[in-house]
Scaffold this active site. Structure first.
Site, PDB file in Angstrom:
ATOM      1  N   GLU A  62       0.828  -1.206   0.000  1.00  0.00           N
ATOM      2  CA  GLU A  62       0.000   0.000   0.000  1.00  0.00           C
ATOM      3  C   GLU A  62       0.864   1.258   0.000  1.00  0.00           C
ATOM      4  O   GLU A  62       0.566   2.234  -0.697  1.00  0.00           O
ATOM      5  CB  GLU A  62      -0.913   0.001   1.232  1.00  0.00           C
ATOM      6  CG  GLU A  62      -1.876  -1.168   1.302  1.00  0.00           C
ATOM      7  CD  GLU A  62      -1.352  -2.354   2.089  1.00  0.00           C
ATOM      8  OE1 GLU A  62      -2.148  -3.011   2.778  1.00  0.00           O
ATOM      9  OE2 GLU A  62      -0.133  -2.626   2.006  1.00  0.00           O
ATOM     10  N   CYS A  88      -2.715  -4.008   7.099  1.00  0.00           N
ATOM     11  CA  CYS A  88      -2.325  -4.230   8.495  1.00  0.00           C
ATOM     12  C   CYS A  88      -2.846  -3.095   9.368  1.00  0.00           C
ATOM     13  O   CYS A  88      -2.966  -1.948   8.913  1.00  0.00           O
ATOM     14  CB  CYS A  88      -0.814  -4.368   8.611  1.00  0.00           C
ATOM     15  SG  CYS A  88       0.116  -2.913   8.126  1.00  0.00           S
ATOM     16  N   THR A 209      23.069 -37.260   3.342  1.00  0.00           N
ATOM     17  CA  THR A 209      23.079 -36.432   2.125  1.00  0.00           C
ATOM     18  C   THR A 209      24.201 -35.413   2.191  1.00  0.00           C
ATOM     19  O   THR A 209      24.903 -35.175   1.205  1.00  0.00           O
ATOM     20  CB  THR A 209      21.721 -35.722   1.957  1.00  0.00           C
ATOM     21  OG1 THR A 209      20.696 -36.697   1.784  1.00  0.00           O
ATOM     22  CG2 THR A 209      21.736 -34.793   0.756  1.00  0.00           C
ATOM     23  N   GLU A 282      15.046 -31.428   1.147  1.00  0.00           N
ATOM     24  CA  GLU A 282      15.637 -31.953  -0.079  1.00  0.00           C
ATOM     25  C   GLU A 282      16.139 -33.389   0.056  1.00  0.00           C
ATOM     26  O   GLU A 282      16.608 -33.966  -0.916  1.00  0.00           O
ATOM     27  CB  GLU A 282      16.776 -31.041  -0.545  1.00  0.00           C
ATOM     28  CG  GLU A 282      16.300 -29.718  -1.104  1.00  0.00           C
ATOM     29  CD  GLU A 282      17.295 -29.119  -2.094  1.00  0.00           C
ATOM     30  OE1 GLU A 282      18.351 -29.742  -2.342  1.00  0.00           O
ATOM     31  OE2 GLU A 282      17.008 -28.026  -2.616  1.00  0.00           O
ATOM     32  N   GLY A 284      17.784 -36.842   2.587  1.00  0.00           N
ATOM     33  CA  GLY A 284      17.481 -37.940   1.682  1.00  0.00           C
ATOM     34  C   GLY A 284      16.172 -38.645   1.999  1.00  0.00           C
ATOM     35  O   GLY A 284      15.271 -38.113   2.653  1.00  0.00           O
ATOM     36  N   ARG A 286      15.411 -41.148   3.959  1.00  0.00           N
ATOM     37  CA  ARG A 286      15.042 -41.422   5.342  1.00  0.00           C
ATOM     38  C   ARG A 286      14.400 -40.207   5.988  1.00  0.00           C
ATOM     39  O   ARG A 286      13.393 -40.313   6.709  1.00  0.00           O
ATOM     40  CB  ARG A 286      16.278 -41.848   6.159  1.00  0.00           C
ATOM     41  CG  ARG A 286      15.953 -42.247   7.598  1.00  0.00           C
ATOM     42  CD  ARG A 286      17.208 -42.496   8.415  1.00  0.00           C
ATOM     43  NE  ARG A 286      18.015 -41.287   8.584  1.00  0.00           N
ATOM     44  CZ  ARG A 286      17.722 -40.345   9.486  1.00  0.00           C
ATOM     45  NH1 ARG A 286      16.668 -40.455  10.274  1.00  0.00           N
ATOM     46  NH2 ARG A 286      18.510 -39.291   9.613  1.00  0.00           N
ATOM     47  N   LEU A 288      12.896 -37.713   4.440  1.00  0.00           N
ATOM     48  CA  LEU A 288      11.599 -37.447   3.835  1.00  0.00           C
ATOM     49  C   LEU A 288      10.556 -38.441   4.334  1.00  0.00           C
ATOM     50  O   LEU A 288       9.397 -38.082   4.564  1.00  0.00           O
ATOM     51  CB  LEU A 288      11.712 -37.502   2.310  1.00  0.00           C
ATOM     52  CG  LEU A 288      10.593 -36.800   1.527  1.00  0.00           C
ATOM     53  CD1 LEU A 288      10.427 -35.358   1.986  1.00  0.00           C
ATOM     54  CD2 LEU A 288      10.875 -36.852   0.033  1.00  0.00           C
TER      55      LEU A 288
END
Length: 343
Positions: A62, A88, A209, A282, A284, A286, A288
């Protein structure tokens, strides 16, 4: 107001709010942990000012729109302000936009989405209405809300919106055979992966990773400027991480966080307390898997390569229950398929 005039006004409201949404998207990846917001200032049927929130701590959309209108020599009093999010109403790092609207004698405000913070939701409508400003809301609210999913999630739950990203082959593998120095996915897919990093304010990987890939976890998009390097987060059980890793030696080493021996739920909560509203996991597999099993993943981005690897490990370990997606999209990216969806 007659039906014809009402319909014409509604059509104009949609047109200017669509433009405000276009402006808001320019702030993607730059405003976190603040929302992406766009604003358009209109006198009659002429746009006299535009703006968007460019970075956390900077002027709100704004303010940008009013400043541009004045710079062009336009009269702001009596104008209509179109904004993607409820203005706001409290003092933060910048003054409240409701005060600006009242001071500048803006006649009408049309905002798309209500502020998700229960403390502020609806406050702008009350304050502006009491000050004689005509206020309308709810037009294109669904689009405006979707634009700030991560911010909305974080502001209500104080936990980041979690995106699970992985690249896998047709047989669900995440590594190429030994001796094969080719990437699993295409250069085009890897560029999109950097777009995902651009959208995030933290990127998380597991210790394995970090050891095996020695990633930089930086955002590398030629020609892009203004992005604060996302936090680089490593989770480790043993704490045994080579100090020679890029994460500990490059110019962004102060943006690396290590969590040892803590479950992912605690780590995600801790990141939320640090102000992280958009977390990209990202790998690895396990990590995720743990994120899925713990119900932490909000969105998935799977890159599927047209290849069969026959290697170990699989992309994910066994889950107790399947994960179903909605709002699913598919895109061909350099010969790979990108599947995105919301959990």
């Amino acid at each position: 107001m007659g039906k014809a005039l009402h319909d014409k006004r509604s059509e104009m409201d949609r047109r200017y709010l669509r433009r405000a949404l276009e402006l808001a998207r320019l702030g993607a990846g730059l405003t976190l942990p603040n929302p992406r917001v766009g604003a358009v200032l209109v006198h009659g049927s002429t746009i006299i000012g535009e703006g968007y929130h460019r970075r956390a701590g900077g002027p709100h959309a704004e303010v940008e729109a009013v400043a541009e209108a004045k710079k062009r020599g336009h009269e702001v009093a009596g104008a209509t302000l179109y904004v993607t999010l409820e203005p706001c109403s409290t003092q933060g790092r910048t003054p409240p936009c409701t005060g600006l609207i009242l001071r500048e004698k803006i006649a009408r405000v049309v905002f798309a989405a209500t502020d998700p913070n229960p403390v502020h939701a609806g406050a702008a409508m009350r304050l502006l209405g009491a000050g004689g400003v005509e206020v309308s809301n709810g037009i294109l609210a669904e689009e405006a809300t979707a634009l700030n999913r991560d911010f909305n999630w974080w502001i209500v739950r104080k936990r980041p919106w979690v995106v699970g990203k992985i690249a896998l082959s047709l047989d669900g593998r995440i590594t190429t055979p030994a001796g094969d120095d080719r990437w699993l996915t295409s250069p085009e897919a890897r560029r999109v992966a950097h777009e995902l990093r651009w959208e995030a304010d933290a990127i998380l990987v597991g210790a394995e990773t970090a050891r095996q890939d020695n990633p930089r976890l930086t955002v590398r998009l030629p020609g892009r400027r203004g992005k604060v390097q996302p936090w680089r987060v490593v989770t480790t059980r043993s704490g045994s991480l080579p100090r020679t890793l890029h994460l500990f030696t490059d110019r962004y080493r102060d943006r690396t966080l290590v969590f040892q021996g803590r479950p992912l739920t605690e780590i995600v909560a801790a990141l939320g307390e640090l102000g992280v509203s958009h977390l990209l996991i990202e790998g690895g597999g396990r990590i995720l898997t743990e994120a899925f099993a713990s119900g932490l993943v909000n969105e998935v981005t799977f890159f599927i390569a047209p290849a069969v690897m026959g290697t170990a490990p699989r992309a994910l370990e066994e889950l107790e229950r399947p994960i179903r997606l909605r709002e699913v999209s598919y895109a061909e990216v350099g010969g790979d398929i990108l599947c995105r969806g919301v959990v």
